[in-house]
Motif scaffolding. Structure first.
Motif, PDB file in Angstrom:
ATOM      1  N   GLY A  99      -1.814  53.454 -39.013  1.00 26.80           N
ATOM      2  CA  GLY A  99      -2.048  54.749 -39.957  1.00 26.80           C
ATOM      3  C   GLY A  99      -2.775  55.951 -39.527  1.00 26.80           C
ATOM      4  N   HIS A 100      -3.027  56.855 -40.270  1.00 27.85           N
ATOM      5  CA  HIS A 100      -3.982  57.955 -39.877  1.00 27.85           C
ATOM      6  C   HIS A 100      -4.734  58.565 -40.790  1.00 27.85           C
ATOM      7  N   VAL A 101      -5.651  59.046 -40.637  1.00 29.51           N
ATOM      8  CA  VAL A 101      -6.643  60.145 -41.610  1.00 29.51           C
ATOM      9  C   VAL A 101      -5.786  61.144 -42.181  1.00 29.51           C
ATOM     10  N   THR A 102      -5.781  61.396 -43.459  1.00 32.09           N
ATOM     11  CA  THR A 102      -5.024  62.506 -44.010  1.00 32.09           C
ATOM     12  C   THR A 102      -5.966  63.554 -44.517  1.00 32.09           C
ATOM     13  N   SER A 103      -7.345  63.308 -44.962  1.00 36.80           N
ATOM     14  CA  SER A 103      -8.063  64.332 -45.400  1.00 36.80           C
ATOM     15  C   SER A 103      -9.511  63.524 -45.085  1.00 36.80           C
ATOM     16  N   SER A 104     -10.553  64.296 -44.969  1.00 34.41           N
ATOM     17  CA  SER A 104     -11.670  63.717 -44.462  1.00 34.41           C
ATOM     18  C   SER A 104     -12.923  64.914 -44.462  1.00 34.41           C
ATOM     19  N   TYR A 105     -13.783  64.712 -45.131  1.00 37.58           N
ATOM     20  CA  TYR A 105     -14.913  65.742 -45.606  1.00 37.58           C
ATOM     21  C   TYR A 105     -16.412  65.127 -45.711  1.00 37.58           C
ATOM     22  N   TRP A 106     -17.390  65.710 -45.421  1.00 38.41           N
ATOM     23  CA  TRP A 106     -18.620  65.526 -45.892  1.00 38.41           C
ATOM     24  C   TRP A 106     -18.644  65.695 -47.440  1.00 38.41           C
ATOM     25  N   SER A 107     -19.060  64.589 -48.327  1.00 42.11           N
ATOM     26  CA  SER A 107     -19.184  64.858 -49.780  1.00 42.11           C
ATOM     27  C   SER A 107     -20.835  64.816 -50.113  1.00 42.11           C
ATOM     28  N   ALA A 108     -21.032  65.944 -50.477  1.00 40.48           N
ATOM     29  CA  ALA A 108     -22.512  66.359 -50.695  1.00 40.48           C
ATOM     30  C   ALA A 108     -22.741  65.534 -52.085  1.00 40.48           C
ATOM     31  N   ASN A 109     -21.758  65.381 -53.021  1.00 42.08           N
ATOM     32  CA  ASN A 109     -22.063  64.828 -54.411  1.00 42.08           C
ATOM     33  C   ASN A 109     -22.172  63.265 -54.009  1.00 42.08           C
ATOM     34  N   CYS A 110     -21.301  62.672 -53.107  1.00 37.36           N
ATOM     35  CA  CYS A 110     -21.292  61.131 -52.626  1.00 37.36           C
ATOM     36  C   CYS A 110     -22.468  61.042 -51.672  1.00 37.36           C
ATOM     37  N   ASP A 111     -22.957  61.962 -51.184  1.00 34.52           N
ATOM     38  CA  ASP A 111     -24.189  61.788 -50.075  1.00 34.52           C
ATOM     39  C   ASP A 111     -23.445  60.982 -49.084  1.00 34.52           C
ATOM     40  N   ARG A 112     -22.250  61.117 -48.616  1.00 30.17           N
ATOM     41  CA  ARG A 112     -21.798  60.519 -47.402  1.00 30.17           C
ATOM     42  C   ARG A 112     -20.162  61.032 -47.334  1.00 30.17           C
ATOM     43  N   SER A 113     -19.780  60.684 -46.045  1.00 33.97           N
ATOM     44  CA  SER A 113     -18.240  61.270 -45.651  1.00 33.97           C
ATOM     45  C   SER A 113     -17.464  60.219 -46.471  1.00 33.97           C
ATOM     46  N   ILE A 114     -16.390  61.216 -46.835  1.00 37.37           N
ATOM     47  CA  ILE A 114     -15.199  60.411 -47.601  1.00 37.37           C
ATOM     48  C   ILE A 114     -13.915  60.744 -46.813  1.00 37.37           C
ATOM     49  N   ALA A 115     -13.144  60.030 -46.795  1.00 32.97           N
ATOM     50  CA  ALA A 115     -11.670  60.238 -46.151  1.00 32.97           C
ATOM     51  C   ALA A 115     -10.401  59.539 -47.000  1.00 32.97           C
ATOM     52  N   LEU A 116      -9.532  60.037 -47.051  1.00 32.12           N
ATOM     53  CA  LEU A 116      -8.359  59.641 -47.390  1.00 32.12           C
ATOM     54  C   LEU A 116      -7.192  59.227 -46.243  1.00 32.12           C
ATOM     55  N   ALA A 117      -6.265  58.380 -46.223  1.00 33.34           N
ATOM     56  CA  ALA A 117      -5.770  57.744 -44.837  1.00 33.34           C
ATOM     57  C   ALA A 117      -4.345  57.213 -45.450  1.00 33.34           C
ATOM     58  N   LEU A 118      -3.304  57.230 -44.676  1.00 31.23           N
ATOM     59  CA  LEU A 118      -2.026  56.677 -44.934  1.00 31.23           C
ATOM     60  C   LEU A 118      -2.205  55.275 -44.060  1.00 31.23           C
ATOM     61  N   VAL A 119      -2.169  54.058 -44.545  1.00 32.07           N
ATOM     62  CA  VAL A 119      -2.265  53.021 -43.934  1.00 32.07           C
ATOM     63  C   VAL A 119      -1.209  51.994 -44.257  1.00 32.07           C
ATOM     64  N   GLU A 120      -0.681  51.421 -43.158  1.00 34.17           N
ATOM     65  CA  GLU A 120       0.348  50.383 -43.428  1.00 34.17           C
ATOM     66  C   GLU A 120      -0.108  49.281 -44.445  1.00 34.17           C
ATOM     67  N   ASN A 121       0.623  49.178 -45.472  1.00 29.07           N
ATOM     68  CA  ASN A 121       0.287  48.075 -46.434  1.00 29.07           C
ATOM     69  C   ASN A 121      -1.326  48.379 -46.997  1.00 29.07           C
ATOM     70  N   GLY A 122      -1.417  49.584 -47.002  1.00 28.39           N
ATOM     71  CA  GLY A 122      -2.992  50.002 -47.224  1.00 28.39           C
ATOM     72  C   GLY A 122      -3.599  49.397 -48.355  1.00 28.39           C
ATOM     73  N   ARG A 123      -3.035  49.356 -49.664  1.00 25.30           N
ATOM     74  CA  ARG A 123      -3.559  48.896 -50.794  1.00 25.30           C
ATOM     75  C   ARG A 123      -4.179  47.480 -50.839  1.00 25.30           C
ATOM     76  N   ALA A 124      -3.189  46.563 -50.019  1.00 28.46           N
ATOM     77  CA  ALA A 124      -3.667  45.124 -49.960  1.00 28.46           C
ATOM     78  C   ALA A 124      -4.612  45.066 -48.954  1.00 28.46           C
ATOM     79  N   ARG A 125      -5.173  46.053 -48.331  1.00 26.32           N
ATOM     80  CA  ARG A 125      -6.434  45.978 -47.411  1.00 26.32           C
ATOM     81  C   ARG A 125      -7.571  46.288 -47.813  1.00 26.32           C
ATOM     82  N   SER A 126      -7.685  46.565 -49.119  1.00 27.06           N
ATOM     83  CA  SER A 126      -8.875  46.886 -49.778  1.00 27.06           C
ATOM     84  C   SER A 126      -9.837  45.837 -49.404  1.00 27.06           C
ATOM     85  N   GLY A 127     -11.116  46.621 -49.079  1.00 23.52           N
ATOM     86  CA  GLY A 127     -12.131  45.847 -48.530  1.00 23.52           C
ATOM     87  C   GLY A 127     -12.136  45.454 -47.020  1.00 23.52           C
ATOM     88  N   GLN A 128     -11.075  45.360 -46.411  1.00 25.73           N
ATOM     89  CA  GLN A 128     -10.847  45.137 -44.973  1.00 25.73           C
ATOM     90  C   GLN A 128     -11.754  46.389 -44.282  1.00 25.73           C
TER      91      GLN A 128
END
Lengths: 180, 997, 99
Positions: free
Chosen positions: B938-967
């Motif tokens: 897969g690959h990263v599609t969106s990535s930012y520094w989130s001041a509101n979350c006080d951390r980085s956040i990213a969205l990605a398209l990942v093979e079978n991604g939803r089943a990998r939650s927590g991986q």
């Protein structure tokens, strides 16, 4: 509150004048994008007070109001007095679409003996009077933008262009005026 | 002071009108009406350049556009420096400054000429064969050195300060070429009242009449008739006469492009005037009267300065009053060269001899020459020449064998006959045929509505040419609807004959081992090179051309193509038509980039679209980004803030108080008609029939293949009226997509589409304080949550102007989008801003918009999708109407690949180190310790520094991604692998209560 | 630049006003959700791409904005004829006139 609001004409203050041609912004006007099948033409003509043209490149004008044929079921209706054109159509029962586009377009008036030449800098249509006579109108292109072109007189044209493209269109016409 | 080689009483220029110019720093005198070439020749200057490859001294070959040798640089100032100008077409003006090219340190002594001595090394194909090994040397050694040595002339290094213009033109009849035939054709066409355009590349009409001395047309000398006829045509309302205008390209359906040169001939051009003008002419009929181009003879050392085409010498004498030499030799294979010899002789110049390649030439021209006392050496060839920087002698030998003799000359005129200029005809896709009797390619099959007349058609007799031109002009006008008029009659008489000619090498001496018999002067291609190409296996003329570069220089082989072809055919022992003619392509002569670009530079390069609030944002110090043609405020930095700080502040302010954002660039389409809901059902995956007026829905549009095409919030204003929003970039194509289906697949639906993208300025007010900001500005709309919940729309007034008010949120906060007529956009924005300031709001730009929507897991079509993402992949399966039986994409979604397991799905990523911000586009792998190439999942599609979350956040398209939650997955980067945890796509306010509250 | 006759504007207009829109006479299946994979492949993916006469769609985007059909020769680029959207594929084509 309304009178406190300033209407910002996007081409305010622009003007290009040479010996042969003058290029100036048109005054604000009300504009209607009218779409209707054949069955609706009569009723809409009545409501608008002018016979909607049925021929390609055709226009109808009555006083300060005009309708320009843009396609077999499409007209651009203009009113210099700012009349609520969509409101006039509201009572027509035949299915149609009347959408106010008064602020979508900006008018540029090109007039003078060199007007045809100036427009030819960017418009690929044949604008000779025999082909594009007084009263003819057509959607077409000017350089890299789309326009509606209406010949309002032997040496006078009205260019209708979308608001954000008007700077480009005006600049091109002003440049072309220097070469006419 | 009269220049040394200007002959009193000869030519048409006025001796009193002097124009001074410099060449290589030396000052000379010329006359108004001169070309640079004629002015140099008047001063006895023949050496004007060095050849491209061998740096051989070169002179002036021709008197026209076909010139391969006399290329100079003309500099008006630092920015106006034009290389490779043909001295034969550059009109002289007072103060003209010309410099020779391709020589160092000087024209007379050029170090580069050493390559001439080493010439055996540089035969055809030399580069292809030599620089093969070692491979690595190409980039570091060979190519840089070849590039250093190659190229002709210096390109200007400053921006072009001149203006260029363009114009579309339409006419019934376009006549190209204003020689006798072109003028006659234009005259006949113009009489019918039809619109006629007549163009000619020269400053004055007349064509060959410039040098032909024995012509009478309509009772007047040919040249005078031409000037008077052109003036009469120009005075007609229906005729446009364009001098200095080259028809350089003949395109489909009689579209011909012309380059008009408006200021190149002026000493002090009006800076207001365009330098050149492009004409795109659409003609009902095209008449090609492009004439013919004289060929040189191919013999050893045929390139010394002072060796030129016979008709060119006549032009210099008869028009410019210039003698190209005082003791002139002639080497010819046709009759027209005799006329040159006779003209020169009559002007008092010596003719050393006429060497005629033909065994037994006869006819009036030959008799006249003999009668004038000129020695005619029939059946002879010139086998060589002498002279270092100017020809001093020719070696002449009988072709049948016998002793050679040297004849002293100071100029040598050559003519191998005339090549019809079929370039434009060929560009029109017309097919030429080889006329074996005259050894010429002539127009045979026409592909467009055009006619060739005169010399370009192979018509030799002037009266025939004029007659056929008159007929063609009248026919063209008649066929395009002109008034019926009897074609005018013109009596044309001439003493000239253009018969004869030959192709290929004059005799075998031209192919001797050390001989350099040039075929193509500009690219330094010799007869031997072409023979070598054939020996090395080239069979088609297209291959011979590319191997030798014959005809591939900027002159496109106007003088060389036929000779090259004949030599190849002879070596192959096949007839010329079987070897083939190379294709002529536009432009006929070089055209400047400025002409092609026309008005389209600077501000007119591409439309720049600005919203109503652009000026306000500019005044606030906004930084803009380009989104298509739009300029959008990217962020609004305050004093001391960099982008990161500004975006962080804007992001926090929106969620704590409020933010104001210009969303005007969103595409907006009004869908109106009784079948509007039915149409919406077909275009979007969602159900629309039951959406109540006043409510909004997030819609997804698919292509027929099932992939996401666009998305946006859609409000239902009335049962028969929807206000659709599209992405900024999708506005035009979504409307096109909808129109396509409506017009061609569902034409019975009573619904119409209107773009209102620019009708409405859109001011988004987002954040907990948004209602407090908007409320005081609104008339007649109840903004309470009960009356106007999240995802609703109302029509009313804002600041007193008609408005469409949306309660929508692309931030996850309570939010409004105020649509007002665009001309009021700025005023309403300022009113909203004034209210916003009372409630701690900030203006925010597109970057903050992106961060806020990513915090909520809202996708951007085109960033988080790439045309291969389905709604389910993006976690938007809920937006598909499950009971629907049709919508665009419904069948595509059922394709095997789209329902297969293991598809890439949109997920959130949290980096192990919250401070690490991933790179968008970075690849994702399961384990970082696998061998390269790793398996990318897969690959990263969106990535930012989130001041509101006080951390980085990213969205990605990942093979079978939803089943990998927590991986834990890994993002390998040059600096090491980054560990990331797979999460849901929502990083903030998972329940979504903030938009409602 | 080609000249294209718009069947709605009844006039030859410059190519700049038009946009090409793919092959013509490929109707969207009536009950598309029910068709087979093979039928969908034929409908959506497969195109004729002939050398010679092609039936294709154009849109007079910057004119009357109508989609229409055209018969064009892919070798010569010449338009043989144009006709309105929805009209059947012409059974006979006009003779090539003139040059």
């Amino acid at each position: 509150m309304a009178d406190a609001l300033v209407r910002a004409d996007v081409l305010a203050g622009r003007r290009a004048e040479t010996a042969g041609v003058s290029v100036v912004p048109g005054a604000p006007a009300s504009r209607l994008s009218l779409r209707a099948p054949q069955a609706g033409i009569a009723a809409l003509s009545k409501a608008l007070g002018l016979a909607l043209p049925k021929k390609p490149k055709g226009t109808a004008q009555d006083g300060t109001r005009a309708a320009l044929w843009l396609g077999p079921d499409e007209w651009l209706v203009l009113d210099a007095e700012g009349v609520d054109l969509a409101g006039l159509c509201a009572s027509v029962r035949t299915a149609h679409s009347a959408v106010d586009v008064s602020h979508r377009n900006v008018a540029i008036l090109v007039s003078g003996p060199a007007a045809e030449t100036v427009l030819a800098a960017g418009c690929p249509q044949d604008l000779a009077p025999a082909v594009f006579p007084v009263g003819a109108a057509s959607r077409t292109v000017l350089g890299k933008v789309e326009i509606v072109l209406w010949r309002t007189g032997a040496d006078a044209f009205r260019v209708e262009v979308w608001r954000s493209f008007s700077d480009y269109a005006f600049t091109l016409l002003a440049e072309a005026a220097r070469d006419a | 002071m009269t220049a040394a080689f200007r002959i009193a009483g000869a030519g048409r220029l006025t001796p009193a009108h002097e124009a001074r110019f410099t060449f290589d720093g030396r000052s000379y005198a010329g006359l108004a009406g001169d070309t640079l070439a004629s002015a140099l020749l008047a001063n006895g200057v023949h050496l004007v350049g060095r050849s491209f490859k061998y740096h051989r001294p070169r002179g002036i070959l021709s008197a026209g556009a076909e010139e391969p040798n006399a290329l100079v640089e003309i500099a008006r100032d630092g920015a106006r420096r034009t290389p490779n100008v043909r001295a034969t077409v550059q009109e002289l003006y007072d103060g003209l400054c010309a410099v020779s090219q391709n020589r160092w340190p000087s024209l007379a002594f050029d170090v580069g000429a050493a390559s001439d001595v080493a010439a055996p090394m540089f035969s055809a194909g030399f580069y292809y064969k030599t620089f093969m090994w070692p491979k690595a040397a190409w980039t570091r050694l060979y190519e840089p050195n070849i590039r250093q040595a190659a190229g002709l002339g210096r390109a200007p290094d400053q921006p072009d300060p001149d203006r260029y213009a363009s114009r579309f033109a339409h006419c019934a009849v376009l006549v190209v070429g204003a020689g006798a035939a072109g003028l006659a054709a234009a005259l006949a066409a113009a009489q019918t009242g039809q619109r006629v355009i007549l163009c000619d590349e020269q400053a004055e009409p007349g064509g060959a009449l410039r040098f032909e001395s024995g012509v009478t047309i309509d009772g007047r000398p040919g040249w005078r008739w031409a000037q008077e006829t052109a003036a009469a045509l120009a005075a007609m309302d229906n005729v446009t006469v364009l001098p200095r205008t080259t028809a350089f390209g003949y395109y489909a359906q009689n579209m011909v492009c012309l380059a008009e040169r408006l200021t190149e001939h002026l000493a002090a051009p009006d800076p207001e005037a365009p330098r050149e003008r492009l004409w795109q002419v659409r003609a009902g009929r095209v008449i090609l009267a492009t004439g013919a181009i004289e060929r040189h003879m191919v013999f050893a050392d045929n390139d010394r300065p002072g060796i030129m085409l016979a008709a060119a010498a006549r032009s210099y004498l008869n028009h410019f009053g210039v003698a190209v030499g005082r003791n002139v030799g002639v080497y010819a294979a046709d009759d027209s060269a005799y006329a040159a010899a006779l003209d020169l002789k009559r002007a008092g110049l010596g003719i050393a001899a006429i060497v005629d390649w033909r065994a037994a030439p006869e006819g009036a021209a030959v008799e006249a020459a003999r009668a004038a006392g000129i020695e005619v050496l029939a059946g002879h060839a010139v086998t060589g020449t002498a002279g270092r920087l100017r020809v001093s002698a020719m070696t002449v030998a009988p072709r049948a064998g016998g002793a050679a003799r040297s004849i002293a000359v100071d100029a040598l005129l050559t003519s191998a006959g005339w090549t019809p200029a079929v370039h434009l005809f060929s560009q029109s896709r017309g097919r030429v045929g080889f006329d074996a009797a005259s050894q010429r390619f002539l127009p045979q099959t026409y592909a467009q509505a055009c006619a060739s007349v005169g010399a370009c058609k192979g018509t030799e007799r002037l009266s025939d040419a004029v007659d056929e031109a008159l007929a063609a002009g009248a026919a063209a006008a008649r066929e395009t609807g002109g008034r019926r008029r009897k074609a005018p009659r013109l009596d044309a008489e001439t003493t000239e004959t253009w018969s004869g000619g030959m192709l290929g090498v004059g005799d075998e001496s031209a192919a001797a081992p050390r001989a350099k018999a040039f075929v193509d002067f500009q690219n330094d291609v010799t007869a031997k090179d072409i023979r070598l190409a054939v020996r090395e296996g080239m069979r088609s003329i297209e291959h011979v051309k590319r191997f030798t570069t014959n005809g591939m220089a900027t002159d496109q082989g106007k003088t060389s193509n036929m000779h090259g072809l004949a030599i190849a055919a002879e070596t192959l022992d096949r007839p010329i038509p079987e070897v083939g003619l190379t294709t002529f392509r536009p432009p006929y002569t070089p055209v400047t980039f400025g002409t092609l670009v026309g008005h389209g530079r600077g501000r007119l390069f591409d439309p720049v679209r600005r919203t109503a609030t652009h000026g306000w944002a500019e005044a606030q110090g906004a930084v803009f980004e380009d989104v298509g043609q739009w300029k959008r405020a990217w962020y609004f930095p305050r004093a001391g803030e960099d982008m990161q700080a500004a975006v962080a502040r804007e992001c926090r302010t929106v969620r704590r108080a409020a933010g104001i954002f210009d969303a005007s660039t969103l595409g907006k389409i009004e869908v109106v008609g009784p079948d509007a809901a039915r149409f919406m059902e077909l275009m979007y995956t969602n159900p629309w029939q039951k959406l109540d007026p006043g409510r909004c829905r997030y819609g997804i549009m698919l292509r027929e293949d099932g992939f996401i095409y666009d998305d946006g919030v859609i409000g239902r204003l009335a049962p028969d009226r929807f206000h659709v929003t599209t992405t900024t970039g999708g506005a035009a194509r979504v409307l096109n997509h909808m129109e396509d289906y409506l017009q061609t697949e569902f034409p019975d639906l009573k619904v119409w589409l209107t773009s209102v993208s620019e009708q409405w300025a859109v001011i988004a007010v987002q954040g907990p304080n948004s209602r407090a900001i908007v409320e005081p500005l609104v008339d007649g709309i109840d903004l309470s949550d009960a009356a106007m919940p999240h995802m609703s729309v109302r029509e009313g007034r804002v600041c007193g102007v008609p408005a469409r008010l949306f309660r929508v949120s692309f931030t996850g906060e309570r939010g409004f989008e105020i649509n007002v007529p665009a001309d009021y956009g700025l005023a309403v924005w300022e009113a909203v801003w004034a209210e916003g300031e009372k409630h701690g709001a900030c203006a925010y730009g597109t970057e903050t918009m992106h961060v806020l929507r990513a915090e909520k897991g809202f996708i951007i079509v085109g960033q988080d999708t790439d045309g291969t993402v389905t709604p389910d992949d993006a976690g938007l399966g809920w937006a598909i109407g499950k009971k629907k039986t049709d919508f665009v994409g419904i069948r595509g979604l059922a394709r095997p690949d789209l329902v297969a397991a293991g598809r890439k799905q949109l997920v959130g990523l949290r980096t192990a180190d919250p401070k690490t911000v991933l790179e968008e586009g970075a690849q994702i792998v399961e384990t970082p310790d696998q061998p390269v190439p790793m398996r990318m999942i897969g690959h990263v599609t969106s990535s930012y520094w989130s001041a509101n979350c006080d951390r980085s956040i990213a969205l990605a398209l990942v093979e079978n991604g939803r089943a990998r939650s927590g991986q834990t997955l890994h993002v390998p980067m040059p600096g090491g692998s980054i560990a990331v945890e797979v999460t849901g796509t929502v990083f903030l306010d998972d329940e979504g209560g903030r938009a409602d509250g | 630049m080609l000249l294209i006759r718009c069947p709605y504007c009844e006039e030859d207009r410059p190519e700049l006003e038009f946009r090409h829109a793919g092959e013509a006479h490929i109707a969207r299946p009536e009950r598309i959700a029910a068709i087979s994979d093979e039928a969908f492949e034929r409908y959506f993916f497969l195109r004729a791409n002939p050398k010679g006469l092609i039936y294709e769609r154009w849109r007079h985007l910057h004119g009357c904005a109508r989609f229409f059909n055209a018969v064009r020769d892919t070798v010569s680029d010449r338009f043989v004829m144009t006709y309105k959207a929805g009209e059947p594929k012409p059974e006979t084509l006009p003779e090539e006139t003139g040059r």
